[in-house]
Each structure stands twice: as C-alpha cells, then as structure tokens.
Design a protein around this motif. Structure first.
Motif, PDB file in Angstrom:
ATOM      1  N   UNK A  38     -28.752  69.949 -81.513  1.00 16.42           N
ATOM      2  CA  UNK A  38     -28.581  69.306 -80.260  1.00 16.42           C
ATOM      3  C   UNK A  38     -28.711  70.551 -79.689  1.00 16.42           C
ATOM      4  N   UNK A  39     -28.430  71.610 -79.875  1.00 13.40           N
ATOM      5  CA  UNK A  39     -28.170  73.140 -79.156  1.00 13.40           C
ATOM      6  C   UNK A  39     -29.832  73.488 -78.955  1.00 13.40           C
ATOM      7  N   UNK A  40     -30.824  73.264 -79.693  1.00 21.48           N
ATOM      8  CA  UNK A  40     -32.191  73.380 -79.511  1.00 21.48           C
ATOM      9  C   UNK A  40     -32.913  72.771 -78.191  1.00 21.48           C
ATOM     10  N   UNK A  41     -32.297  71.176 -78.340  1.00 22.16           N
ATOM     11  CA  UNK A  41     -32.733  70.916 -76.861  1.00 22.16           C
ATOM     12  C   UNK A  41     -32.112  70.747 -76.036  1.00 22.16           C
ATOM     13  N   UNK A  42     -30.613  71.928 -76.233  1.00 19.11           N
ATOM     14  CA  UNK A  42     -29.604  72.326 -75.159  1.00 19.11           C
ATOM     15  C   UNK A  42     -29.109  70.506 -74.483  1.00 19.11           C
ATOM     16  N   UNK A  43     -28.524  69.763 -75.348  1.00 20.55           N
ATOM     17  CA  UNK A  43     -27.789  68.360 -75.397  1.00 20.55           C
ATOM     18  C   UNK A  43     -26.403  68.916 -75.765  1.00 20.55           C
ATOM     19  N   UNK A  44     -26.344  69.872 -76.677  1.00 20.03           N
ATOM     20  CA  UNK A  44     -24.974  69.882 -77.279  1.00 20.03           C
ATOM     21  C   UNK A  44     -24.715  71.170 -76.861  1.00 20.03           C
ATOM     22  N   UNK A  45     -22.946  70.524 -76.860  1.00 20.59           N
ATOM     23  CA  UNK A  45     -22.171  71.775 -77.245  1.00 20.59           C
ATOM     24  C   UNK A  45     -21.337  72.253 -77.901  1.00 20.59           C
ATOM     25  N   UNK A  46     -20.853  73.315 -79.222  1.00 23.22           N
ATOM     26  CA  UNK A  46     -19.837  73.228 -80.181  1.00 23.22           C
ATOM     27  C   UNK A  46     -18.876  73.124 -79.187  1.00 23.22           C
ATOM     28  N   UNK A  47     -18.004  71.974 -78.988  1.00 27.89           N
ATOM     29  CA  UNK A  47     -16.505  72.208 -78.473  1.00 27.89           C
ATOM     30  C   UNK A  47     -15.761  73.044 -78.941  1.00 27.89           C
TER      31      UNK A  47
END
Length: 197
Positions: A38-47
């Motif tokens: 998700x980070x690689x695709x800029x789709x997620x962040x670690x909340x």
C-alpha cells in the motif's frame, strides 16, 4: 470493467484490490506485506505511526521532552494498521468503497470447500511456475471454479470473476505473504482500465 462501475484510473482499481485483500487479514506477516504494498502504491499509511520519526523523545512529567527512545520502542510493539488513502472526491471515494464492499459480499457467497481447493491448486501451480505464467494459472482456476459454483448467475458475471480472483489471491497470500506483490501486480494488470480498452 463495465460492471465494476466508474473506475477510471488504475489507482482506483489498485485501491479496490487492496481494500478487498486487507479486509479481515490474518497473519502479521500478511499485514506487513499489505502495508508495504500500500505504501509503494501510495494507497495506505500506517495509522499507528510505526517506523522512524524525527525528534522522537520521552515526555517528562513536567511536560518537557527528553531525547530517550522509550516512546519509539513502545510504539514499535504496535502492529501496523492500514488506513486506505481514498480519492479526495467524495463521490469517487464512495464508488470505490461500494465496489470493494460489493466484491466482498459476492466472495462471501462462494462455497468454502471449492474455494479452499482452488486456493491450494493456485498456490501449488504458481509456486512451481515463473511469475509470467501466474496470470494463466489464475485465469484457469477462476474458470474452473466458475463452472462449479451454482447460484451466482443473477449477479454481474464480471464482478463474480473479480471477486473470485481476489478471493483466491487473498487465500494464497495469507498462506504465503511473499507472493502478494507479484500476485497484486498480476491482478492489477488483468483488471486495470487501460487493459480493458
């Protein structure tokens, strides 16, 4: 992807796939792979904000921060928690969420034994093949299950195929998390709008 709504960008397709794969994710290794992907695709962040942070220190009882690292150490024990980065346009974000939820609802209707067998077959076949052949193995297994599953004829068939594909990918990746990235890319290539045109 006519039956999947207005997913005009590969980013939204990737978001639907990741949303499906992260729902009820099992092992911590699988969650770590999802977070990384998700980070690689800029789709997620670690909340939970795991990882290095600048100027991290302990908070003293008088309100001052010292340069110790016990806050970082304590925070490191918290498992990563994914938060998807939905599109900024609210209508577009609602469409993407609705598509992902609809796919999960379809996936819930698959017979457990058939999916378990198909997941095991897919896992065995991709483990013995180069990644260039994974798309063929995935397509063959989806087609085989589609012929066996009864009672989903009333649903849009493209959505059933996508839901089944993602169910099989999730099953394989929960068993072998290191395959997530390549399988994600395989599914993204198959269902991206650019490919569908």
């Amino acid at each position: 992807m006519d039956d999947l709504g207005d997913l005009t960008s590969g980013q939204n397709v990737a978001l639907v796939i990741l949303s499906f794969l992260q729902a009820d994710c099992g092992t911590s290794e699988y969650r770590k792979e999802l977070l990384s992907l998700g980070k690689d695709f800029n789709l997620t962040r670690d909340i939970n904000l795991n990882g290095p942070r600048p100027d991290d220190g302990d908070l003293e009882t008088d309100g001052h921060v010292c340069s110790g690292s016990s806050v970082t150490a304590a925070r490191g024990d918290v498992a990563p928690s994914l938060e998807l980065q939905w599109p900024r346009d609210r209508a577009e974000a609602a469409d993407v969420r609705q598509i992902a939820e609809g796919l999960r609802e379809i996936a819930d209707q698959f017979e457990h034994n058939i999916v378990a067998e198909a997941t095991q077959n897919l896992s065995r076949n991709i483990s013995a093949s180069p990644s260039e052949q994974w798309k063929d193995h995935l397509r063959w297994e989806v087609d085989r299950v589609m012929r066996r599953v009864v009672g989903l004829e009333h649903l849009p068939q493209e959505r059933v195929i996508v839901a089944l594909t993602l169910t099989l990918v999730k099953g394989v990746c929960e068993r072998t998390p290191r395959l997530l990235r390549n399988l994600f890319d395989t599914v993204l290539q198959r269902f991206s709008p650019a490919r569908a045109r």
